[in-house]
Design a protein around this motif. Sequence first.
Motif, mmCIF file in Angstrom:
data_model
loop_
_atom_site.group_PDB
_atom_site.id
_atom_site.type_symbol
_atom_site.label_atom_id
_atom_site.label_comp_id
_atom_site.label_asym_id
_atom_site.label_seq_id
_atom_site.Cartn_x
_atom_site.Cartn_y
_atom_site.Cartn_z
ATOM 1 N N GLU A 34 42.864 25.999 44.640
ATOM 2 C CA GLU A 34 41.998 26.388 43.524
ATOM 3 C C GLU A 34 41.879 27.909 43.504
ATOM 4 O OE1 GLU A 34 37.472 25.652 41.801
ATOM 5 O OE2 GLU A 34 38.222 24.487 43.510
ATOM 6 N N LEU A 35 42.180 28.506 42.360
ATOM 7 C CA LEU A 35 42.159 29.958 42.230
ATOM 8 C C LEU A 35 40.981 30.389 41.366
ATOM 9 C CD1 LEU A 35 45.969 30.622 41.596
ATOM 10 C CD2 LEU A 35 44.736 30.710 43.774
ATOM 11 N N ARG A 36 40.464 31.573 41.650
ATOM 12 C CA ARG A 36 39.338 32.118 40.887
ATOM 13 C C ARG A 36 39.882 32.763 39.607
ATOM 14 N NH1 ARG A 36 36.556 37.088 40.283
ATOM 15 N NH2 ARG A 36 34.328 36.818 39.901
ATOM 16 N N GLU A 37 39.974 31.963 38.556
ATOM 17 C CA GLU A 37 40.474 32.432 37.273
ATOM 18 C C GLU A 37 39.364 32.397 36.232
ATOM 19 O OE1 GLU A 37 44.247 31.055 35.797
ATOM 20 O OE2 GLU A 37 44.798 30.200 37.746
ATOM 21 N N ARG A 58 43.388 36.785 33.257
ATOM 22 C CA ARG A 58 42.829 35.628 33.960
ATOM 23 C C ARG A 58 42.183 35.969 35.293
ATOM 24 N NH1 ARG A 58 44.888 30.836 31.764
ATOM 25 N NH2 ARG A 58 43.413 29.768 33.148
ATOM 26 N N PHE A 59 42.620 37.066 35.926
ATOM 27 C CA PHE A 59 42.132 37.369 37.274
ATOM 28 C C PHE A 59 41.335 38.658 37.376
ATOM 29 C CE2 PHE A 59 45.681 34.502 38.135
ATOM 30 C CZ PHE A 59 45.103 33.632 39.051
ATOM 31 N N ILE A 60 41.469 39.582 36.424
ATOM 32 C CA ILE A 60 40.857 40.902 36.602
ATOM 33 C C ILE A 60 39.889 41.242 35.466
ATOM 34 C CG2 ILE A 60 41.293 43.361 36.955
ATOM 35 C CD1 ILE A 60 42.291 41.581 39.230
ATOM 36 N N PHE A 61 40.394 41.515 34.283
ATOM 37 C CA PHE A 61 39.566 41.953 33.159
ATOM 38 C C PHE A 61 39.723 40.998 31.985
ATOM 39 C CE2 PHE A 61 40.037 46.244 35.157
ATOM 40 C CZ PHE A 61 38.683 46.478 35.358
ATOM 41 N N PRO A 62 39.079 39.835 32.036
ATOM 42 C CA PRO A 62 39.199 38.921 30.899
ATOM 43 C C PRO A 62 38.716 39.580 29.609
ATOM 44 C CG PRO A 62 37.433 38.248 32.398
ATOM 45 C CD PRO A 62 38.199 39.311 33.091
ATOM 46 N N ASP A 63 39.507 39.414 28.564
ATOM 47 C CA ASP A 63 39.227 39.967 27.234
ATOM 48 C C ASP A 63 39.316 41.486 27.182
ATOM 49 O OD1 ASP A 63 38.879 37.412 26.321
ATOM 50 O OD2 ASP A 63 36.716 37.569 25.984
ATOM 51 N N GLY A 64 39.823 42.122 28.231
ATOM 52 C CA GLY A 64 39.977 43.568 28.197
ATOM 53 C C GLY A 64 41.015 43.986 27.165
ATOM 54 N N GLU A 65 40.853 45.186 26.624
ATOM 55 C CA GLU A 65 41.785 45.664 25.601
ATOM 56 C C GLU A 65 41.858 47.178 25.652
ATOM 57 O OE1 GLU A 65 42.669 45.073 20.817
ATOM 58 O OE2 GLU A 65 41.074 43.942 21.817
ATOM 59 N N LEU A 66 43.079 47.693 25.755
ATOM 60 C CA LEU A 66 43.320 49.132 25.799
ATOM 61 C C LEU A 66 43.861 49.568 24.443
ATOM 62 C CD1 LEU A 66 45.033 49.373 29.309
ATOM 63 C CD2 LEU A 66 42.576 49.372 28.743
ATOM 64 N N ALA A 117 34.541 38.907 50.335
ATOM 65 C CA ALA A 117 34.910 38.410 49.002
ATOM 66 C C ALA A 117 36.030 37.380 49.015
ATOM 67 C CB ALA A 117 35.307 39.576 48.096
ATOM 68 N N GLY A 118 36.679 37.182 50.159
ATOM 69 C CA GLY A 118 37.752 36.205 50.235
ATOM 70 C C GLY A 118 39.117 36.835 50.042
ATOM 71 N N GLU A 119 40.144 36.146 50.548
ATOM 72 C CA GLU A 119 41.496 36.688 50.503
ATOM 73 C C GLU A 119 42.039 36.750 49.087
ATOM 74 O OE1 GLU A 119 45.608 36.501 53.092
ATOM 75 O OE2 GLU A 119 43.934 35.153 53.529
ATOM 76 N N GLN A 120 41.630 35.823 48.226
ATOM 77 C CA GLN A 120 42.111 35.871 46.845
ATOM 78 C C GLN A 120 41.697 37.163 46.150
ATOM 79 O OE1 GLN A 120 41.443 32.519 44.281
ATOM 80 N NE2 GLN A 120 41.901 31.022 45.863
ATOM 81 N N SER A 121 40.443 37.560 46.320
ATOM 82 C CA SER A 121 39.981 38.795 45.694
ATOM 83 C C SER A 121 40.715 39.995 46.273
ATOM 84 C CB SER A 121 38.469 38.957 45.859
ATOM 85 O OG SER A 121 37.781 38.001 45.070
ATOM 86 N N TYR A 122 40.911 40.002 47.581
ATOM 87 C CA TYR A 122 41.660 41.107 48.187
ATOM 88 C C TYR A 122 43.049 41.213 47.570
ATOM 89 C CZ TYR A 122 44.532 43.714 51.439
ATOM 90 O OH TYR A 122 45.425 44.616 51.972
#
Length: 443
Positions: free
Chosen positions: A130-133, A325-333, A382-387
């Motif tokens: 299970e991934l933190r998405e 999905r993992f960092i900046f959901p809905d982010g836009e540059l 924070a867990g290995e996934q976040s790292y």
Amino acid sequence: MNATGQPALERFSSADPHARIAAAVLRLIFRDAYARRFDVRLWEGTHVPAHEESLFTLYVKHPGALRTAFAPPVELNLGRAMIAGLLDVEGSAEAAVDEVLRAFAHPPRSAPAWQLAMLLRRLPSVDLPELREANLHGKRHSRARDRAAIGFHYDQPIEFYRTFLDRELVYSCAYFDDGVETLDDAQIAKIDYSLKKLRLRPGERLLDIGCGWGALVVRAAKHFGAYVLGVTVSESQYEEARRRIDANGLSGRARVERWDYRELPSTTFDKVVSIGMVEHVGRERMDEYFRTAFALLKNGGLFLNHGIAWQGEGADGKAVGFMDRFIFPDGELVRVPDTLQFAERAGFEVRDLENLREHYMRTARAWVRNLEARKAEAIAVAGEQSYRAWRLYMAGSAQGFRTGRLGLYQSLLAKPARSGRVVLPATRRDLYEPLKIEQSVLY
């Protein structure tokens, strides 16, 4: 290395047929770059050394890792494989991003692409943990969805951010002025440089939109003598910023509220600053963002907008795949010409524009070094996934700023008075003078 200068054929450490398929997959993906500037190590012990100076080692840690990583959409599944630990990079993660982006900038021709698909299907499938998405709901850039998006990224344990940020927890581009070498000093230099661009004076009212953990709010009140309101929608940032204000005895001069920029009450400020928040606004809300800032400024007031802009080819700057999905959901540059057009449409006059992308390259590299040096601590909180996710995203950011895919722009915008007059010095000379802190301003 053979007589042609190409890497020697792999010497497999076992009879595992999947190892030979995995090596063939990597050769098709990277082509001439395969094992040129990086080593390859497979799960069963095979080691393919680089035939030039090695910048990193790519570890394939499971027979099905490449099938997972390079299944469409690759921009998402490659990140999933990395975060799940099926693939790993030892050495320069930034160089690894370089190699992957170079490989996919010129994908295999149709025949090799068909061959690659056939080889990937011959590798075993993998059941991912299970991934933190992020899995957001509701209308994009509605207030509720924006809160969820911001919370996903910023409400990690604050101890995690302490493993890679500076001592003041400034989570944006630093400013490496002459003689400034450390990240701690560069972040203070960035805050001072930003406030000097605003020509902030004692007694003025300053609004900080997206105030983070409060570093600028505290410094503007304590060392510039301003009355400061900071707003953020992140619960953890709100709590930490309030704690810092109280710890510095600034409750009569500074405060932070957990407000969306669209929720600000009708009042006026002498100056407005937004550092690293515009990336969350979205193109469809950009008119509203600048109109809000314009309405909150007094006539003749200044707004410093500091944000990342997309400078690459093709894409529209919206976060996709791994980043979405993992960092900046809905982010836009948004590209800087478009951003300035939105600002001018709101009524602002553009008075200055500066691209600090090389400074952000150095900042992101410093963050990666810090995170790697404190890997055990980061994983513990924070867990290995976040790292894994943050290391990949920050290394990719450093690569983007280095190559020019990304820019970091500070736009100084003015709200003209009815006469059209804005009080600014005739030159930029004052920005580069040492900061003079009046004794009466200190508390």
